[in-house]
Design a protein around this motif. Structure first.
Motif, PDB file in Angstrom:
ATOM      1  N   ARG A  44      18.057   1.004 -27.925  1.00  0.00           N
ATOM      2  CA  ARG A  44      17.048   0.643 -26.930  1.00  0.00           C
ATOM      3  C   ARG A  44      17.074   1.676 -25.821  1.00  0.00           C
ATOM      4  NH1 ARG A  44      14.920  -4.049 -24.594  1.00  0.00           N
ATOM      5  NH2 ARG A  44      13.359  -3.351 -23.065  1.00  0.00           N
ATOM      6  N   VAL A  45      15.904   2.206 -25.484  1.00  0.00           N
ATOM      7  CA  VAL A  45      15.808   3.152 -24.375  1.00  0.00           C
ATOM      8  C   VAL A  45      14.753   2.684 -23.393  1.00  0.00           C
ATOM      9  CG1 VAL A  45      16.529   5.121 -25.798  1.00  0.00           C
ATOM     10  CG2 VAL A  45      14.083   4.651 -25.477  1.00  0.00           C
ATOM     11  N   SER A  46      14.840   3.201 -22.182  1.00  0.00           N
ATOM     12  CA  SER A  46      13.816   2.989 -21.166  1.00  0.00           C
ATOM     13  C   SER A  46      13.131   4.316 -20.890  1.00  0.00           C
ATOM     14  CB  SER A  46      14.444   2.456 -19.873  1.00  0.00           C
ATOM     15  OG  SER A  46      13.479   2.474 -18.819  1.00  0.00           O
ATOM     16  N   LEU A  47      11.815   4.313 -20.858  1.00  0.00           N
ATOM     17  CA  LEU A  47      11.086   5.545 -20.553  1.00  0.00           C
ATOM     18  C   LEU A  47      11.335   6.008 -19.125  1.00  0.00           C
ATOM     19  CD1 LEU A  47       7.660   5.054 -22.384  1.00  0.00           C
ATOM     20  CD2 LEU A  47       9.787   6.114 -23.204  1.00  0.00           C
ATOM     21  N   ALA A  48      11.897   5.138 -18.280  1.00  0.00           N
ATOM     22  CA  ALA A  48      12.259   5.546 -16.922  1.00  0.00           C
ATOM     23  C   ALA A  48      13.335   6.630 -16.940  1.00  0.00           C
ATOM     24  CB  ALA A  48      12.756   4.344 -16.123  1.00  0.00           C
ATOM     25  N   ASP A  49      14.092   6.704 -18.022  1.00  0.00           N
ATOM     26  CA  ASP A  49      15.150   7.711 -18.140  1.00  0.00           C
ATOM     27  C   ASP A  49      14.645   9.035 -18.695  1.00  0.00           C
ATOM     28  OD1 ASP A  49      17.086   5.896 -17.221  1.00  0.00           O
ATOM     29  OD2 ASP A  49      17.397   5.098 -19.246  1.00  0.00           O
TER      30      ASP A  49
END
Length: 200
Positions: A44-49
């Protein structure tokens, strides 16, 4: 970024929103749970990163692909499938999602090896909205975009209307119809990834 530890197809999950109270982040949470239960190794990733400038050909030609796009491109390339939970903006794809997809589509090499990260990836699409249509209008367009960049987009998809009530804050699903719809979508994604692994 969190990496799944279970054996099985490697599936990347992200929401097309970085809003702290995003209902699409809730949908991504629910998809992560469902995929893990099906035996997938979920990242799971966040596009904020992965903060990227707007796609700009002059920028690409003069400075190359931005580091954030290259980093996320590596993550995409390391997975068999992707689940995208995308909001709907004005009946279309959010600029954050489109910009992210477009930058990664411009990658032609990763760490000295020829690579097109999206090419051949199986993709499942979901959308959450508090409206009755559940963001489904944007999914038709997002499907076309993902196919254009070389992905195999599965038929099943999950559009969740009344999402604030249907999706729990912890990724649980209160609504039986939503749970069944998401379950079918996630199972199809896992099954496609498994069949591909057996055929190569």
């Amino acid at each position: 970024m969190t990496d799944g530890q279970t054996a099985g197809p490697r599936i990347l999950v992200f929401a097309g929103s970085v809003k702290k109270t995003s209902i699409n982040a809730r949908l991504a949470d629910s998809a992560q749970n469902a995929l893990t239960e099906l035996g997938a190794a979920v990242t799971r990733v966040s596009l904020a990163d992965y903060d990227m400038p707007l796609v700009n050909e002059d920028l690409k030609n003069n400075e190359g692909i931005p580091d954030a796009a290259m980093d996320l491109g590596r993550v995409v390339a390391a997975h068999d499938g992707v689940f995208i939970a995308s909001p709907e903006y004005n009946a279309s794809i959010p600029p954050l999602v489109k910009n992210t997809v477009d930058w990664i589509s411009l990658i032609r090499e990763i760490d000295g090896q020829a690579a097109k990260p999206w090419q051949g990836r199986y993709v499942a699409l979901g959308a959450a909205s508090n409206g009755k249509l559940g963001g489904i209008r944007s999914l038709y367009q997002l499907r076309a975009v993902m196919m254009a960049v070389g992905c195999q987009v599965i038929t099943e998809q999950c559009a969740v209307g009344g999402a604030s009530d249907a999706l729990g804050a912890d990724g649980t699903i209160a609504d039986e119809r939503t749970m069944a719809l998401l379950g079918r979508t996630c199972k199809s994604l896992v099954d496609h990834c498994k069949r591909h692994a057996l055929s190569v």
